[in-house]
Design an enzyme around this catalytic site. Structure first.
Site, PDB file in Angstrom:
ATOM      1  N   SER A 189     -16.226   9.143   3.583  1.00  0.00           N
ATOM      2  CA  SER A 189     -16.785   8.388   4.710  1.00  0.00           C
ATOM      3  C   SER A 189     -17.807   7.399   4.187  1.00  0.00           C
ATOM      4  O   SER A 189     -18.569   7.710   3.269  1.00  0.00           O
ATOM      5  CB  SER A 189     -17.442   9.349   5.714  1.00  0.00           C
ATOM      6  OG  SER A 189     -18.218   8.634   6.664  1.00  0.00           O
ATOM      7  N   ARG A 197      -2.665   9.580   7.153  1.00  0.00           N
ATOM      8  CA  ARG A 197      -1.786   8.438   6.880  1.00  0.00           C
ATOM      9  C   ARG A 197      -0.319   8.826   7.078  1.00  0.00           C
ATOM     10  O   ARG A 197       0.487   8.012   7.524  1.00  0.00           O
ATOM     11  CB  ARG A 197      -2.014   7.928   5.446  1.00  0.00           C
ATOM     12  CG  ARG A 197      -1.310   6.601   5.160  1.00  0.00           C
ATOM     13  CD  ARG A 197      -1.606   6.119   3.752  1.00  0.00           C
ATOM     14  NE  ARG A 197      -3.025   5.934   3.554  1.00  0.00           N
ATOM     15  CZ  ARG A 197      -3.643   6.026   2.380  1.00  0.00           C
ATOM     16  NH1 ARG A 197      -2.958   6.332   1.298  1.00  0.00           N
ATOM     17  NH2 ARG A 197      -4.931   5.822   2.282  1.00  0.00           N
ATOM     18  N   HIS A 246      -0.650  28.238  21.015  1.00  0.00           N
ATOM     19  CA  HIS A 246      -1.517  27.395  21.861  1.00  0.00           C
ATOM     20  C   HIS A 246      -2.832  27.067  21.145  1.00  0.00           C
ATOM     21  O   HIS A 246      -3.832  26.760  21.789  1.00  0.00           O
ATOM     22  CB  HIS A 246      -1.808  28.066  23.201  1.00  0.00           C
ATOM     23  CG  HIS A 246      -0.619  28.700  23.836  1.00  0.00           C
ATOM     24  ND1 HIS A 246       0.296  27.975  24.558  1.00  0.00           N
ATOM     25  CD2 HIS A 246      -0.159  29.977  23.819  1.00  0.00           C
ATOM     26  CE1 HIS A 246       1.253  28.780  24.982  1.00  0.00           C
ATOM     27  NE2 HIS A 246       1.004  30.007  24.533  1.00  0.00           N
ATOM     28  N   THR A 281      34.691 -13.545   6.136  1.00  0.00           N
ATOM     29  CA  THR A 281      33.633 -14.087   6.981  1.00  0.00           C
ATOM     30  C   THR A 281      32.291 -13.600   6.437  1.00  0.00           C
ATOM     31  O   THR A 281      32.235 -12.744   5.537  1.00  0.00           O
ATOM     32  CB  THR A 281      33.821 -13.662   8.450  1.00  0.00           C
ATOM     33  OG1 THR A 281      32.890 -14.379   9.277  1.00  0.00           O
ATOM     34  CG2 THR A 281      33.604 -12.171   8.615  1.00  0.00           C
ATOM     35  N   ARG A 296      31.131  -9.389  18.509  1.00  0.00           N
ATOM     36  CA  ARG A 296      29.816  -9.496  17.864  1.00  0.00           C
ATOM     37  C   ARG A 296      28.948 -10.523  18.556  1.00  0.00           C
ATOM     38  O   ARG A 296      29.443 -11.438  19.213  1.00  0.00           O
ATOM     39  CB  ARG A 296      29.925  -9.848  16.380  1.00  0.00           C
ATOM     40  CG  ARG A 296      29.876 -11.338  16.039  1.00  0.00           C
ATOM     41  CD  ARG A 296      29.191 -11.601  14.700  1.00  0.00           C
ATOM     42  NE  ARG A 296      27.842 -11.068  14.676  1.00  0.00           N
ATOM     43  CZ  ARG A 296      27.072 -11.048  13.575  1.00  0.00           C
ATOM     44  NH1 ARG A 296      27.521 -11.516  12.435  1.00  0.00           N
ATOM     45  NH2 ARG A 296      25.859 -10.550  13.618  1.00  0.00           N
ATOM     46  N   HIS A 302      22.752 -21.982   6.695  1.00  0.00           N
ATOM     47  CA  HIS A 302      23.639 -20.830   6.651  1.00  0.00           C
ATOM     48  C   HIS A 302      23.465 -20.153   5.309  1.00  0.00           C
ATOM     49  O   HIS A 302      23.818 -20.720   4.263  1.00  0.00           O
ATOM     50  CB  HIS A 302      25.091 -21.269   6.850  1.00  0.00           C
ATOM     51  CG  HIS A 302      26.022 -20.154   7.206  1.00  0.00           C
ATOM     52  ND1 HIS A 302      26.389 -19.172   6.313  1.00  0.00           N
ATOM     53  CD2 HIS A 302      26.654 -19.864   8.373  1.00  0.00           C
ATOM     54  CE1 HIS A 302      27.222 -18.333   6.914  1.00  0.00           C
ATOM     55  NE2 HIS A 302      27.393 -18.721   8.164  1.00  0.00           N
ATOM     56  N   ASP A 303      22.915 -18.923   5.320  1.00  0.00           N
ATOM     57  CA  ASP A 303      22.558 -18.282   4.059  1.00  0.00           C
ATOM     58  C   ASP A 303      23.776 -17.919   3.207  1.00  0.00           C
ATOM     59  O   ASP A 303      23.775 -18.124   1.989  1.00  0.00           O
ATOM     60  CB  ASP A 303      21.675 -17.052   4.303  1.00  0.00           C
ATOM     61  CG  ASP A 303      22.302 -16.020   5.229  1.00  0.00           C
ATOM     62  OD1 ASP A 303      23.344 -16.321   5.828  1.00  0.00           O
ATOM     63  OD2 ASP A 303      21.738 -14.918   5.363  1.00  0.00           O
ATOM     64  N   ARG A 316       0.790  -1.226   0.000  1.00  0.00           N
ATOM     65  CA  ARG A 316       0.000   0.000   0.000  1.00  0.00           C
ATOM     66  C   ARG A 316       0.828   1.285   0.000  1.00  0.00           C
ATOM     67  O   ARG A 316       0.386   2.294  -0.556  1.00  0.00           O
ATOM     68  CB  ARG A 316      -0.929   0.031   1.223  1.00  0.00           C
ATOM     69  CG  ARG A 316      -1.972  -1.061   1.234  1.00  0.00           C
ATOM     70  CD  ARG A 316      -2.768  -1.060   2.532  1.00  0.00           C
ATOM     71  NE  ARG A 316      -3.634   0.105   2.648  1.00  0.00           N
ATOM     72  CZ  ARG A 316      -4.873   0.185   2.149  1.00  0.00           C
ATOM     73  NH1 ARG A 316      -5.379  -0.847   1.492  1.00  0.00           N
ATOM     74  NH2 ARG A 316      -5.594   1.265   2.313  1.00  0.00           N
ATOM     75  N   TYR A 317       1.998   1.270   0.603  1.00  0.00           N
ATOM     76  CA  TYR A 317       2.626   2.546   0.942  1.00  0.00           C
ATOM     77  C   TYR A 317       3.940   2.849   0.226  1.00  0.00           C
ATOM     78  O   TYR A 317       4.098   3.927  -0.342  1.00  0.00           O
ATOM     79  CB  TYR A 317       2.821   2.632   2.457  1.00  0.00           C
ATOM     80  CG  TYR A 317       1.542   2.405   3.230  1.00  0.00           C
ATOM     81  CD1 TYR A 317       0.369   3.080   2.877  1.00  0.00           C
ATOM     82  CD2 TYR A 317       1.479   1.518   4.291  1.00  0.00           C
ATOM     83  CE1 TYR A 317      -0.828   2.871   3.567  1.00  0.00           C
ATOM     84  CE2 TYR A 317       0.299   1.304   4.991  1.00  0.00           C
ATOM     85  CZ  TYR A 317      -0.854   1.981   4.628  1.00  0.00           C
ATOM     86  OH  TYR A 317      -2.023   1.773   5.296  1.00  0.00           O
TER      87      TYR A 317
END
Length: 496
Positions: free
Chosen positions: A301, A315, A171, A123, A341, A98-99, A32-33
């Protein structure tokens, strides 16, 4: 090699297939966005193609530094940089969990000659972290382009309405008038601050480079047989190939997760600025002074057919709230990384960083769309102004009465009393503001109603607002827009 537009077409097709299936969760950020271009940056295809580019850069650099890697092996890697054999990688990942190693394996199937030198000395973070940094850089460039276009459209709006008087509010109570254009410069200024932050963070990004399992480059010291100079040259050469000015000078296995915090803080700043803008538009639309665009067949509406709800501005605020909350993710993640890490960052990063960018992309698309179609109603603005202007003109009226021979202190007290009486008539009796009539009827002021009405020109009370708007656009905004003219002219497309 597929073009960007072809990739976007494939993404849209895939999203439609998922959407039409209706039997699984799909992210509203995609459906959607967010725009197709931002989705392409964080697509699986971009990610794994970038992995292969990094493996090629590593192999080329290692060859240039004297390791026994051949031109034939490099050529083979380049020949298969784009045609990723995903099924081979998926099958392998089911086995090894392991990708990175799954994709090393799949790449090796396509490049049997180069198989032995893929990922040599590296690595997983060499491809994982460097790719994240590359994608964030590219995504920031897209955010920057859209942000500049929002600023450009707001600048046009400010210039058009720099002389249009309007009530200002403190205000959310009527205060000394300003102009519609001057108010727009306040929105622009927020986004200009975001642009400064974005440029600083984007230009400070560096690659991780090839630091090894704990950041010591021990494997490369071994590969280069203890040659410190070659180890020193490794990172800068890779950075140059990948279009970066350099690498972070020290790290553990990963780049500091504080980098993600800095990047998402930039996005959060944009979200805050967009929310400020959208909230002002929502309030102005309530007063019927300025409205966001409303399409001919749009429904405001389901129950009240007459309504023109500010749904796009709402939105913007909604997505911005999500992004502001999302900023906590990298902040918390960076604070809990143990020593060189841990892996409790991985799943969080896969969500928080891409979705932060997708949300920001949707926010900027909506903001650009709203700014481009703002509708101003000068007659309503003037009506509201004139209803309050007698109160705001009392200082000038008092000065005129003093010139006519009145006592300043006595007149001040009398204006206070008459203002309270007029306010009561407006609030309790629903009457138009009768302050001018009350003053004209009071002999202490020695001013006629005609003389008083001459003071009711709203332009007399906006101070330096038109001039300030002109100077701000001329001296601050336009130089930035002119320096970035090549990215201007974009028009936002929103899906819903």
């Amino acid at each position: 090699m597929r073009t960007c537009s072809a990739l976007q077409f494939c993404l849209r097709k895939r999203h439609m297939e998922i959407y039409m299936s209706t039997d699984r969760y799909t992210s509203p950020l995609s459906e959607r966005y967010a725009g197709a271009e931002m989705q392409a940056i964080f697509s699986q295809d971009r990610k794994f193609r970038t992995w292969r580019k990094l493996w090629i850069a590593l192999a080329e650099t290692e060859k240039e530094l004297g390791l026994p890697i051949t031109d034939e092996q490099i050529a083979e890697l380049k020949a298969h940089a784009e045609d990723i054999n995903y099924e081979d990688a998926r099958r392998r990942e089911k086995e090894v969990r392991h990708d990175v190693m799954s994709h090393v394996y799949a790449y090796g199937l396509q490049c049997p000659t180069a198989k032995g030198i893929i990922h040599l000395g590296a690595t997983s973070c060499y491809v994982g972290d460097n790719t994240d940094l590359i994608l964030m850089r590219d995504a920031l460039d897209l955010v920057r382009r859209k942000l500049l276009n929002v600023i450009s459209e707001l600048a046009k709006f400010a210039d058009t309405y720099k002389d249009q008087p309007t009530l200002a509010f403190t205000h959310f109570q009527p205060a000394q008038p300003t102009t519609v254009g001057k108010r727009a410069t306040l929105w622009i200024n927020e986004f200009m601050l975001d642009l400064e932050d974005l440029d600083y963070v984007r230009n400070s990004l560096r690659l991780l480079g090839c630091k090894g399992t704990t950041g010591t480059q021990a494997s490369f010291l071994e590969l280069f047989e203890g040659d410190q100079e070659k180890c020193d040259r490794l990172d800068p050469m890779i950075a140059e190939k990948m279009g970066f000015p350099g690498c972070y000078p020290v790290s553990g296995q990963t780049y500091s997760r504080k980098v993600d915090t800095r990047v998402l803080n930039v996005l959060a700043g944009i979200a805050a600025s967009a929310t400020k803008f959208s909230n002002d538009i929502r309030l102005l639309q309530h007063m019927k002074e300025i409205e966001e665009p409303f399409e001919k067949s749009q429904i405001g509406s389901s129950a009240m057919a007459y309504k023109r709800n500010p749904m796009r501005s709402e939105r913007i605020a909604s997505l911005s709230r999500y992004l502001l909350a999302d900023t906590l993710n990298p902040a918390i993640t960076s604070s809990v990384q143990w020593f060189e890490r841990t892996l409790d960052d991985s799943a969080n990063k896969r969500l928080s960083v891409p979705e932060g960018f997708l949300a920001c992309d949707g926010i900027l698309d909506l903001t650009a769309n709203v700014v481009d179609g703002l509708v101003v109603y000068p007659k309503v603005i003037e009506k509201h102004m004139l209803a309050e202007l007698p109160f705001m003109a009392t200082e000038n009226i008092m000065m005129d009465a003093v010139k006519a021979g009145g006592d300043r202190q006595e007149l001040h007290e009398r204006i206070r009393e008459l203002s309270m009486k007029a306010g009561k008539a407006v609030k309790e009796e629903g009457r138009d503001n009768p302050l001018l009539e009350l003053i004209a009827a009071d002999p202490q002021f020695n001013l006629s109603l005609e003389e008083l009405k001459k003071t009711m020109d709203p332009a007399l009370y906006v101070g330096r607002a038109p001039y300030q708007t002109e100077q701000y656009l001329k001296n601050v905004v336009r130089p930035v827009l002119e320096a970035n003219s090549e990215v201007l002219g974009w028009k936002a497309e929103i899906n819903v």
